[in-house]
Design an enzyme around this catalytic site. Structure first.
Site, PDB file in Angstrom:
ATOM      1  N   HIS A  20       0.196  -9.894  18.175  1.00 48.92           N
ATOM      2  CA  HIS A  20      -1.257 -10.077  17.901  1.00 48.92           C
ATOM      3  C   HIS A  20      -1.837 -11.158  19.075  1.00 48.92           C
ATOM      4  O   HIS A  20      -1.333 -12.309  19.020  1.00 48.92           O
ATOM      5  CB  HIS A  20      -1.937 -10.315  16.534  1.00 48.92           C
ATOM      6  CG  HIS A  20      -3.433  -9.672  16.062  1.00 48.92           C
ATOM      7  ND1 HIS A  20      -3.880 -10.507  16.787  1.00 48.92           N
ATOM      8  CD2 HIS A  20      -3.933  -8.846  15.497  1.00 48.92           C
ATOM      9  CE1 HIS A  20      -5.355 -10.118  16.168  1.00 48.92           C
ATOM     10  NE2 HIS A  20      -4.968  -9.288  15.554  1.00 48.92           N
ATOM     11  N   ARG A  76      -4.169  -4.604  21.667  1.00 50.70           N
ATOM     12  CA  ARG A  76      -3.550  -5.836  21.425  1.00 50.70           C
ATOM     13  C   ARG A  76      -2.666  -6.074  22.394  1.00 50.70           C
ATOM     14  O   ARG A  76      -2.476  -7.194  22.596  1.00 50.70           O
ATOM     15  CB  ARG A  76      -2.879  -5.625  20.068  1.00 50.70           C
ATOM     16  CG  ARG A  76      -3.583  -6.442  19.049  1.00 50.70           C
ATOM     17  CD  ARG A  76      -3.464  -5.638  17.263  1.00 50.70           C
ATOM     18  NE  ARG A  76      -4.291  -6.215  16.670  1.00 50.70           N
ATOM     19  CZ  ARG A  76      -4.345  -5.756  15.466  1.00 50.70           C
ATOM     20  NH1 ARG A  76      -2.880  -4.939  15.289  1.00 50.70           N
ATOM     21  NH2 ARG A  76      -5.254  -5.441  14.470  1.00 50.70           N
ATOM     22  N   GLU A  83       4.856   0.340   6.555  1.00 52.38           N
ATOM     23  CA  GLU A  83       5.845  -0.283   8.067  1.00 52.38           C
ATOM     24  C   GLU A  83       6.857  -0.450   8.250  1.00 52.38           C
ATOM     25  O   GLU A  83       7.455  -0.580   9.560  1.00 52.38           O
ATOM     26  CB  GLU A  83       5.201  -1.906   7.640  1.00 52.38           C
ATOM     27  CG  GLU A  83       5.474  -2.888   9.555  1.00 52.38           C
ATOM     28  CD  GLU A  83       4.915  -4.161   9.405  1.00 52.38           C
ATOM     29  OE1 GLU A  83       3.855  -4.326   8.548  1.00 52.38           O
ATOM     30  OE2 GLU A  83       5.191  -4.926  10.172  1.00 52.38           O
ATOM     31  N   LEU A  97       1.053  -0.721  -0.271  1.00 46.24           N
ATOM     32  CA  LEU A  97       0.176   0.068  -0.045  1.00 46.24           C
ATOM     33  C   LEU A  97       0.679   1.397  -0.124  1.00 46.24           C
ATOM     34  O   LEU A  97       0.624   2.455  -0.831  1.00 46.24           O
ATOM     35  CB  LEU A  97      -0.576  -0.237   1.417  1.00 46.24           C
ATOM     36  CG  LEU A  97      -2.129  -0.544   1.376  1.00 46.24           C
ATOM     37  CD1 LEU A  97      -3.241  -0.758   2.454  1.00 46.24           C
ATOM     38  CD2 LEU A  97      -2.900  -1.723   0.557  1.00 46.24           C
ATOM     39  N   ALA A  98       2.122   1.202   0.513  1.00 48.18           N
ATOM     40  CA  ALA A  98       2.472   2.622   0.721  1.00 48.18           C
ATOM     41  C   ALA A  98       3.031   2.871  -0.245  1.00 48.18           C
ATOM     42  O   ALA A  98       3.322   3.535  -1.229  1.00 48.18           O
ATOM     43  CB  ALA A  98       3.752   2.805   2.282  1.00 48.18           C
ATOM     44  N   GLY A  99       4.375   2.219  -0.946  1.00 50.51           N
ATOM     45  CA  GLY A  99       4.754   1.808  -2.255  1.00 50.51           C
ATOM     46  C   GLY A  99       4.002   2.539  -3.493  1.00 50.51           C
ATOM     47  O   GLY A  99       4.341   3.476  -3.883  1.00 50.51           O
ATOM     48  N   LEU A 135      -3.064  -0.154   7.874  1.00 46.59           N
ATOM     49  CA  LEU A 135      -3.798   0.705   6.103  1.00 46.59           C
ATOM     50  C   LEU A 135      -3.451   1.614   6.388  1.00 46.59           C
ATOM     51  O   LEU A 135      -2.336   2.603   5.095  1.00 46.59           O
ATOM     52  CB  LEU A 135      -4.530  -0.380   5.910  1.00 46.59           C
ATOM     53  CG  LEU A 135      -5.217  -1.954   5.916  1.00 46.59           C
ATOM     54  CD1 LEU A 135      -5.745  -2.426   5.640  1.00 46.59           C
ATOM     55  CD2 LEU A 135      -3.408  -2.700   5.001  1.00 46.59           C
TER      56      LEU A 135
HETATM   57  C1  LIG Z   1      -2.174 -11.280   8.450  1.00 41.36           C
HETATM   58  C2  LIG Z   1      -2.286  -9.526   8.852  1.00 41.36           C
HETATM   59  C3  LIG Z   1      -3.775  -8.996   8.570  1.00 41.36           C
HETATM   60  C4  LIG Z   1      -3.341  -8.081   8.820  1.00 41.36           C
HETATM   61  N1  LIG Z   1      -4.515  -6.621   8.907  1.00 41.36           N
HETATM   62  C5  LIG Z   1      -4.493  -5.692   9.143  1.00 41.36           C
HETATM   63  C6  LIG Z   1      -5.578  -4.799   9.344  1.00 41.36           C
HETATM   64  O1  LIG Z   1      -6.784  -5.534   9.193  1.00 41.36           O
HETATM   65  N2  LIG Z   1      -5.948  -3.256   9.176  1.00 41.36           N
HETATM   66  C7  LIG Z   1      -4.209  -2.653   9.025  1.00 41.36           C
HETATM   67  O2  LIG Z   1      -4.633  -1.568   9.317  1.00 41.36           O
HETATM   68  N3  LIG Z   1      -2.953  -3.673   9.106  1.00 41.36           N
HETATM   69  C8  LIG Z   1      -3.739  -4.702   8.916  1.00 41.36           C
HETATM   70  N4  LIG Z   1      -2.067  -5.492   8.976  1.00 41.36           N
HETATM   71  C9  LIG Z   1      -0.927  -4.793   9.196  1.00 41.36           C
HETATM   72  C10 LIG Z   1      -0.584  -4.512   7.689  1.00 41.36           C
HETATM   73  O3  LIG Z   1      -1.455  -5.511   6.459  1.00 41.36           O
HETATM   74  C11 LIG Z   1       0.427  -4.346   7.329  1.00 41.36           C
HETATM   75  O4  LIG Z   1       1.343  -3.502   8.148  1.00 41.36           O
HETATM   76  C12 LIG Z   1       0.808  -3.213   5.745  1.00 41.36           C
HETATM   77  O5  LIG Z   1       0.426  -3.769   4.590  1.00 41.36           O
HETATM   78  C13 LIG Z   1       2.313  -2.451   5.338  1.00 41.36           C
HETATM   79  O6  LIG Z   1       2.221  -2.414   4.219  1.00 41.36           O
HETATM   80  P1  LIG Z   1       3.314  -1.774   3.646  1.00 41.36           P
HETATM   81  O7  LIG Z   1       2.590  -1.233   2.213  1.00 41.36           O
HETATM   82  O8  LIG Z   1       4.082  -1.045   4.189  1.00 41.36           O
HETATM   83  O9  LIG Z   1       4.156  -3.250   3.161  1.00 41.36           O
HETATM   84  P2  LIG Z   1       4.039  -4.479   2.070  1.00 41.36           P
HETATM   85  O10 LIG Z   1       2.469  -5.020   2.009  1.00 41.36           O
HETATM   86  O11 LIG Z   1       4.664  -5.541   3.012  1.00 41.36           O
HETATM   87  O12 LIG Z   1       4.487  -4.641   1.222  1.00 41.36           O
HETATM   88  C14 LIG Z   1       6.295  -4.789   0.524  1.00 41.36           C
HETATM   89  C15 LIG Z   1       6.274  -4.437  -0.607  1.00 41.36           C
HETATM   90  O13 LIG Z   1       8.281  -3.899  -0.653  1.00 41.36           O
HETATM   91  C16 LIG Z   1       8.196  -4.996  -1.561  1.00 41.36           C
HETATM   92  N5  LIG Z   1       9.514  -5.864  -1.622  1.00 41.36           N
HETATM   93  C17 LIG Z   1      10.264  -5.863   0.335  1.00 41.36           C
HETATM   94  N6  LIG Z   1      11.532  -6.341   0.355  1.00 41.36           N
HETATM   95  C18 LIG Z   1      12.226  -5.977  -1.464  1.00 41.36           C
HETATM   96  C19 LIG Z   1      13.366  -6.024  -1.413  1.00 41.36           C
HETATM   97  N7  LIG Z   1      14.735  -6.252  -0.627  1.00 41.36           N
HETATM   98  N8  LIG Z   1      13.984  -5.211  -2.807  1.00 41.36           N
HETATM   99  C20 LIG Z   1      12.548  -5.164  -3.088  1.00 41.36           C
HETATM  100  N9  LIG Z   1      11.100  -4.371  -3.086  1.00 41.36           N
HETATM  101  C21 LIG Z   1      11.260  -5.491  -1.737  1.00 41.36           C
HETATM  102  C22 LIG Z   1       7.833  -6.318  -1.567  1.00 41.36           C
HETATM  103  O14 LIG Z   1       7.831  -7.525  -2.882  1.00 41.36           O
HETATM  104  C23 LIG Z   1       6.552  -5.617  -1.306  1.00 41.36           C
HETATM  105  O15 LIG Z   1       5.653  -4.932  -2.891  1.00 41.36           O
HETATM  106  C24 LIG Z   1      -2.074  -6.865   9.121  1.00 41.36           C
HETATM  107  C25 LIG Z   1      -0.563  -7.986   8.903  1.00 41.36           C
HETATM  108  C26 LIG Z   1      -1.440  -8.721   8.719  1.00 41.36           C
HETATM  109  C27 LIG Z   1       0.053 -10.296   8.719  1.00 41.36           C
END
Ligand SMILES: Cc1cc2nc3c(=O)[nH]c(=O)nc-3n(C[C@H](O)[C@H](O)[C@H](O)COP(=O)(O)OP(=O)(O)OC[C@H]3O[C@@H](n4cnc5c(N)ncnc54)[C@H](O)[C@@H]3O)c2cc1C
Ligand code: SF4
Ligand code: FES
Lengths: 246, 581
Positions: B237, B286, B377, B14-16, B393
């Site tokens: 959790h 939590r 995250e 989501l962030a990226g 999210l």
């Molecule tokens: C089971 C579960 C349920 C959840 N439910 C909720 C919820 O209901 N509500 C809520 O608010 N939060 C929830 N969370 C937390 C939330 O899902 C995450 O914190 C959030 O999705 C993280 O998003 P992000 O964009 O930071 O990273 P991510 O979605 O983890 O994306 C990381 C990206 O970086 C890429 N990447 C990683 N390392 C590298 C690298 N070295 N080189 C190139 N690319 C790389 C990956 O391919 C990916 O595209 C939940 C978490 C879990 C585990």
């Protein structure tokens, strides 16, 4: 639980496939991914040969990301939700056939994403600036839309479809269902015609041979044949309209 | 500034994706790097929902209350101004997602529906069945595909970030990345780099995270001189199901919709959370719920069937409601446990879930290296010592938006573009990665890297999660150092030069070991209890000494983090004792 895992391997896209067999003792609750992980910790075949760990793709391990899709005992499905106890003592793993193999169980499913691009599978919003809430959507539309939006681009439906093969460039059921999703949405419908045109192009909806394998194979119960039937009608009406307008 | 250079975004969660979209709206070209296709990012796992105080239920909810509860829930460790901005932006974000076509659940009149989550009394969480993260990720992925179509985005799928290119003025000028299939290692120039690489659950071996959440990128940057903040704050959790490969989450939304936690005491059902916390009941934050479950199972020995598990019960709710609102989660339970949660209570236990800590960023989401931004995250900014459910999210999307808007401002002030920097710098950085990989390839010892990782995970889960003791933390640090030694004796297992996963995995393992030290040392030195960080030896929060952000900086000489502390900005809400009873 004692199992034998037979893996169809290939070291690169151009090298010849071969078989490795592994014997393991795993827990009742194991799934195919945990089995592959166990093999990595001790990559020794039944004949005692130490081999390179098997390459495979996975991420979520809860059947929502679609990454781990492969053929398991001849059936395309997600490895993470394939429980060993349901598979018998011999487990045969091979890569998906309808996509180019990169290595071992990893294939390149780029064509699904290219398909999504071709049919403009998005809502054409003006921008991310604050414009208030979106159009109201009824609970009924939401329920259908939600079913369609759970498609994880895993490719199982394409693997099951006889029309997806070396000789055709059929866009596949999953992408067609996404057209319905975006055409259902009030804003998405604004470029409905573009999507219908894309479906009427070469490799589009007319390639469907109505084998109906896709809907049975889809792990997320995406209403695929319903979508194809609906869009068959929509493209037909659209082509008549286009004819009358021209 | 002469343009021609582009923005690099690492991460398609989501962030990226949000950062990419907003950068494109500002007419910047983006190179997007991801391990797997963006659609398969870990964000897809989020089940429960996303918070926004839209107050459609006439409860009097507002962004101010959301702000207060987020800061309070985080035990006052978050800098307050950015949290306020996030909560104020939240309704806009949910409306935006709605406009993008996210299939949020609806009220009978067709409005967005909201559910309850932990740490609040309000219905504040918008949701799309029980697969909210998936729906939102897809919507953003689709918008990015639209920009890809118009030529603004170029995707580098299957390219792993391996190093930032930082010049002698300490400015970020690009990255070095490796193709996980072809094994090419290459550099890419950029005037701004965004890190959005998600969480680090794999450091704990088994967690609720996807297996690609290794924290590897964050660790690499920390070793390159980027500050790492609040590493010790790891959220556990309360409700996950056990598995040999993963601990699968049963979302908090299950309790939000009325699910109850209980176990047997004296032969009778005992709803211990409802009894001890009558006001919040099963929806206490939590950290509190996890400690209570831990206490009931481990200290009191009252787990179901004598095991470490309690019941999470929805059998009193009618099937139709459950299917419509929680179908996706209950399906996971059914699939992996082989039991029907509609008629039999689920068995759950706490599991590592989320990192509140991460790369240090300023209010513009920029790290201490100019030109290097972070969102999602992988950074530390919004959740303090404990994150409230459904706020992640939100913080990912909000952070991504902030980055997308701040990059153009940063670029305006930049006097030299990456195009003006000689190739030498880039070649040098690429070489340093190449030689590291050459070293890995020559490792022919006896240790199996996958096994070493398993040991690390068990060590961390045992000692650096719900309850922490200083002697055990000290022992853990020693053990991690031993693992780092043993790392040099691993067997690379695979000598092939195509799709060699072990090679990349070994690199991730090295990075996980370094970040494990950051987490553990931070925990050892914080002698208090706050949010997710709990020490029985120091059960109270100690604002005088520890109302401070932990900062870890890599010390190359000793190959260890140096820990220091920074003041927290509490200018908007005065810290008070955090209570939920
Ligand atoms: C089971 C579960 C349920 C959840 N439910 C909720 C919820 O209901 N509500 C809520 O608010 N939060 C929830 N969370 C937390 C939330 O899902 C995450 O914190 C959030 O999705 C993280 O998003 P992000 O964009 O930071 O990273 P991510 O979605 O983890 O994306 C990381 C990206 O970086 C890429 N990447 C990683 N390392 C590298 C690298 N070295 N080189 C190139 N690319 C790389 C990956 O391919 C990916 O595209 C939940 C978490 C879990 C585990
Ligand atoms: S429609 Fe079903 S089978 Fe086809 S890609 Fe989507 S989820 Fe997979
Ligand atoms: S790993 Fe995501 S579907 Fe199997």
């Amino acid at each position: 639980m004692k199992i034998r895992v037979i893996v169809e391997r290939r070291m690169s896209p151009v090298s010849t496939p071969y078989i490795n067999e592994f014997d393991l003792d795993v827990e009742e609750s194991a799934n195919v991914i945990s089995v592959l992980m166990e093999i990595r910790r001790n990559p020794v075949t039944v004949s005692g040969e130490k081999v390179a760990p098997v390459s495979f793709e996975c991420s979520c391990l809860e059947e929502v990301c679609g990454a781990c899709t492969m053929n398991i005992n001849g059936k395309a499905r997600q490895a993470c939700s394939a429980l060993v106890k349901d598979l018998g003592s011999k487990i045969y793993l091979s890569p998906l056939r309808k996509f180019p193999v990169l290595r071992d169980l990893i294939v390149d499913r780029k064509r699904i994403f290219e398909g999504l691009r071709r049919v403009k599978a998005w809502i054409p919003i003006d921008g991310t600036h604050g414009l208030g809430p979106g159009p109201k959507v009824s609970e009924k539309t939401q329920r259908i839309g939600y079913k369609l939006s759970r498609c994880m681009s895993c490719g199982v439906c394409m693997e099951a479809c006889p029309q997806v093969n070396d000789r055709s460039n059929f866009i596949g059921p999953a992408v067609i269902a996404q057209v319905l999703l975006f055409n259902l949405h009030p804003t998405g419908a604004m470029i409905k015609e573009d999507r219908l045109e894309a479906l009427m192009d070469e490799g589009g909806i007319s390639e469907c041979g109505n084998a109906q394998n896709c809907v049975k194979a889809c792990p997320k119960q995406v209403p695929l044949t319903f979508s194809i039937a609906k869009l068959n009608r929509d493209t037909l009406f659209y082509s008549i309209k286009r004819l009358l307008d021209s | 500034m002469s343009s021609g250079c582009e923005v690099i975004v690492v991460g398609g969660g989501l962030a990226g994706l949000m950062a990419t979209i907003v950068a494109c709206e500002n007419n910047l070209r983006v190179k997007l790097f991801t391990l797997l296709p963006a659609k398969r990012s870990h964000s897809v796992c989020a089940q429960g929902g996303i918070n926004a105080s839209v107050n459609t239920k006439g409860e009097g909810d507002s962004p101010e209350i959301h702000f207060y509860e987020t800061v309070y829930g985080g035990d006052f460790l978050a800098n307050q101004p950015p949290v306020k901005a996030m909560c104020e932006n939240a309704p806009n974000i949910v409306y935006l997602l709605d406009r993008m076509g996210v299939m949020f659940n609806r009220t009978p009149e067709g409005f967005l529906d909201f559910r309850r989550f932990g740490g609040t009394q309000y219905h504040r969480t918008a949701f799309a069945g029980a697969t909210t993260g998936q729906q939102i990720l897809y919507a953003l992925d689709e918008q990015v595909r639209r920009f890809e179509s118009s030529g603004l985005v170029k995707k580098y799928t299957g390219w792993e970030f391996l190093r930032a290119v930082i010049d002698d003025d300490n400015i970020c000028r690009g990255i070095v990345a490796g193709n996980i299939h072809t094994q090419e290692i290459e550099y890419f120039k950029a005037d701004a780099v965004v890190i959005a690489t998600g969480g680090l659950g794999m450091i704990f071996g088994k967690s609720t995270n996807s297996v690609i959440c290794t924290g590897s990128a964050q660790s690499i940057l920390y070793k390159q001189g980027v500050k790492y903040a609040n590493g010790e704050f790891i959220q556990v959790h309360p409700t996950a199901i056990a598995g040999g490969d993963k601990l699968r989450l049963i979302s908090e939304s299950v309790r939000g919709e009325g699910g109850r936690i209980w176990t047997y005491k004296d032969g009778k059902p005992w709803y211990f959370l409802e009894e001890k916390y009558p006001k919040y009941g099963n929806l206490v934050p939590r950290d509190i719920a996890s400690r209570e479950i831990f206490n009931v199972c481990v200290n009191m020995g009252l787990g179901i069937d004598g095991k470490n598990q309690v019941y999470l019960d929805v059998t009193h709710i009618d099937r139709q409601t459950l299917e419509y609102k929680l179908g996706g989660v209950l399906e996971i339970y059914e699939k992996f446990m082989g039991e029907d949660p509609y008629t039999k209570p689920m068995k759950v236990f706490p599991a590592v879930h989320y990192t509140m800590g991460g790369l240090w960023v300023d209010y513009n989401q920029m790290t201490n290296i100019p030109g290097l931004f972070a969102a999602g995250e992988c950074e530390y900014q919004y959740h303090g010592a404990n994150r409230l459910g459904a706020n992640s999210l939100l913080s990912c999307i909000h952070g991504g938006m902030v980055v997308g808007k701040k990059i153009p401002e940063y670029l305006k002030g930049l006097d030299k573009s990456c195009a003006d920097i000689g190739e030498n710098l880039f070649e040098r950085e690429k070489k340093s990665v190449l030689s590291k990989f050459e070293r890995y390839k020559s490792l022919k010892g006896k240790e199996n890297p996958y096994h070493l990782h398993k040991e690390l995970g068990e060590l961390m889960t045992e000692n650096v999660t719900v309850i922490r003791y200083n002697d055990k933390l000290k022992m853990t640090i020693e053990k991690i150092k031993e693992l780092k030694e043993r790392f040099n004796k691993i067997d690379i297992l695979d000598n092939s030069d195509f799709g060699n996963q072990t090679l990349f995995y070994v690199n991730q393992l090295a990075n996980m070991l370094d970040l494990a030290l950051v987490i553990t040392k931070g925990a050892l030195l914080r002698n208090e209890s706050r949010g997710s960080h709990y020490k029985p030896e120091f059960p109270q929060r100690d604002d005088e000494n520890f109302l401070k952000t932990t900062i870890a900086i890599y010390d190359e000489k000793n190959d260890e983090p140096v820990i220091s502390y920074e003041e927290v900005d509490t200018s908007l809400i005065k810290p008070v004792t955090r209570k939920y009873d």
